[in-house]
Design a protein around this motif. Structure first.
Motif: not given
Lengths: 238, 278
Positions: B174-196
């Motif tokens: 779970v900790p690794q999954s949370q870090r992966l989630e943070a990385q993908l979230a940052a990338a998607l936010t940079r691309a202007g994708i709405a995110l939950v």
């Protein structure tokens, strides 16, 4: 003299009229059955108190957030009926036009059972001999070696078994977010108003079901917790 | 006569209801039994956890008779997840990844038994055997906007046991999954994708022994069919692929717990892990 092809067209039209009439009758009956299934009027216990303030954790599909909202509603005093009424009020809120988390209208919960924790199972007593009549063997508590095993470890802690209606579940929108929000909303509302409930399990028409509408897991036991999240969707209290 | 044909077609057509999702029964009995039979005291020697840093597991959810959610009159979830998976596979392959997919056609191609489709546990088995650097369970929905990212709802565990209960195998990751989630979230936010971003309990994510996320694609506007927009999907896939390039150098396996650690068990026999807040 009416020509043959005209007679054929005439009888075809007559057949169409009769067919459409039958179709209308069938669809009308089907619609009535559907409305009757949704409008389940199984009575709850009559409210014995005036309206009271309750907290409802309401979901929003747009941002995936759950926010606590206060409502004034009358609730039964008995805990099982109280839990059922809370969930029915919650689902009714979602069924209103313009809801940010639209769900089908109608009664969602058949029954709520509150069981003291820890929930104990029974197993066949292998040491006992089968009786002479039917070959049945006695059952004993799983933790029979511990005389206190059947007593709640934390007095007052309860497991809520929520028996959902298939009419509600079958019409529930499908998707990870929308299904998770429905479950979190129910868990949060129970946590806010019935703090003695520690865990929740879901059934559908009395049977275990794998998912709510193809995604959210209904086989596991959910710990009841505060599910209010921030507007960005990240949960403050995971 | 044409009128008769029309009426007959109407009668047969209107009598049908919209096809509902048909879920195949998952093999849940054995995992439950397995978890109930997990001993509290484990004595076997721990095997080192290996991660194939260039392997990414993609699981396009649903398939075959299981259409998933109906996004619009013309779009069902199983087609969207497969389309997104293909885009991701090509982008990841171009970046040097080896991509393992649980299905690459409408129906899963490797049934667990002759004639039977892949169950959710089969998909988890494929993922766990791949020892992937990231496992993405691809879903799609007509509600909401942008992308919804979820990690497992399990409480994070301090490490991995030599023998993991099937239904809580993800806890150590779970900790690794949370870090992966943070990385993908940052990338998607940079691309202007709405995110939950949040946590959810969606099988089989709790049974995966890899950094695992449930990735749900939603439309980018009010029109549900906008989910099929190739440019939209490509933009999202590009962001994920770029984020995974950085992720493969950061992923770490959870520590191995001692084989002689004695953990308390729940009433159902499952190993009760310490509750740790993520």
């Amino acid at each position: 003299m009416i020509q043959r092809h005209q007679r054929i067209v005439f009888w075809c039209l007559i057949a169409c009229i009769v067919g459409m009439g039958i179709l209308l009758a069938v669809e009308r009956q089907r619609g009535r059955d559907r409305i009757q299934a949704l409008g389940d009027a199984t009575p709850l216990d009559a409210p014995t108190a005036m309206t009271e303030a309750v907290t409802m954790d309401l979901a929003n599909d747009t941002d995936g957030a759950i926010t606590a909202n206060s409502r004034q509603i009358a609730l039964p005093r008995e805990a099982n009926s109280r839990a059922r009424a809370l969930i029915d009020h919650l689902i009714a809120e979602y069924a209103l036009p313009g809801s940010p988390h639209p769900l089908p209208s109608g009664s969602a919960v058949a029954e709520v059972f509150l069981l003291p924790l820890p929930a104990m199972g029974h197993a066949v007593d292998t040491s006992a001999a089968a009786n002479s009549s039917g070959g049945f063997k006695a059952t004993v508590p799983v933790a029979s070696a511990d005389p206190n095993a059947l007593q709640p470890k934390e007095p007052g802690g309860e497991l809520a078994v929520i028996d959902l209606r298939s009419t509600f579940v079958n019409q529930h929108p499908s998707g990870v977010e929308v299904e998770s929000l429905t479950l979190l909303s129910i868990l949060g509302t129970l946590h806010a108003n019935l703090p003695q409930i520690e865990q929740v399990r879901f059934l559908v028409d009395g049977q275990a079901r794998e998912t709510l509408a193809g995604h959210a897991d209904l086989l596991r036991t959910y710990p009841v917790r505060d599910t209010v999240s921030n507007p960005n969707g990240g949960q403050l209290n995971p | 006569m044409a009128a008769c044909v029309l009426v007959l077609a109407t009668l047969t057509g209107l009598g049908q209801t919209a096809p509902r999702k048909s879920l195949q029964p998952a093999a849940v009995s054995n995992p439950h039994k397995a978890s109930q039979q997990t001993p509290a005291v484990l004595s076997s020697a721990p095997a080192p956890i290996q991660i194939n840093r260039i392997v990414i597991l993609l699981d396009p959810a649903h398939g075959g008779l299981d259409t998933g959610s109906r996004i619009s009159d013309a779009t069902v979830e199983k087609d969207v997840t497969l389309s997104l998976a293909f885009k991701l596979r090509s982008l990841l392959s171009a970046r040097g990844f080896a991509v393992v997919m649980t299905r690459d056609a409408d129906s899963p191609t490797e049934p667990s038994a002759a004639g039977s489709p892949l169950t959710l546990d089969d998909r988890a088995g494929i993922a766990n055997h791949a020892h992937a650097a990231a496992c993405l369970l691809l879903h799609a929905t007509g509600s909401g906007n942008g992308v919804h990212l979820y990690h497992s709802d399990l409480a994070a565990a301090p490490g991995e046991l030599p023998v993991e209960p099937w239904l809580t195998a993800q806890a150590a990751w779970v900790p690794q999954s949370q870090r992966l989630e943070a990385q993908l979230a940052a990338a998607l936010t940079r691309a202007g994708i709405a995110l939950v971003t949040s946590s959810a309990s969606v099988r089989p994510v709790d049974s995966l022994t890899c950094p695992a996320l449930v990735f749900e694609l939603a439309p980018h506007g009010d029109d549900p069919d906008s989910i099929n927009d190739a440019n939209y999907q490509q933009r999202i896939a590009q962001s994920i692929a770029d984020a995974l390039v950085f992720w493969r150098n950061q992923v770490q396996a959870p520590i191995q717990l001692s084989s002689t650690v004695s953990l308390p068990t729940t009433t159902t026999g499952q190993v009760k892990r310490p509750e740790t807040q993520p």
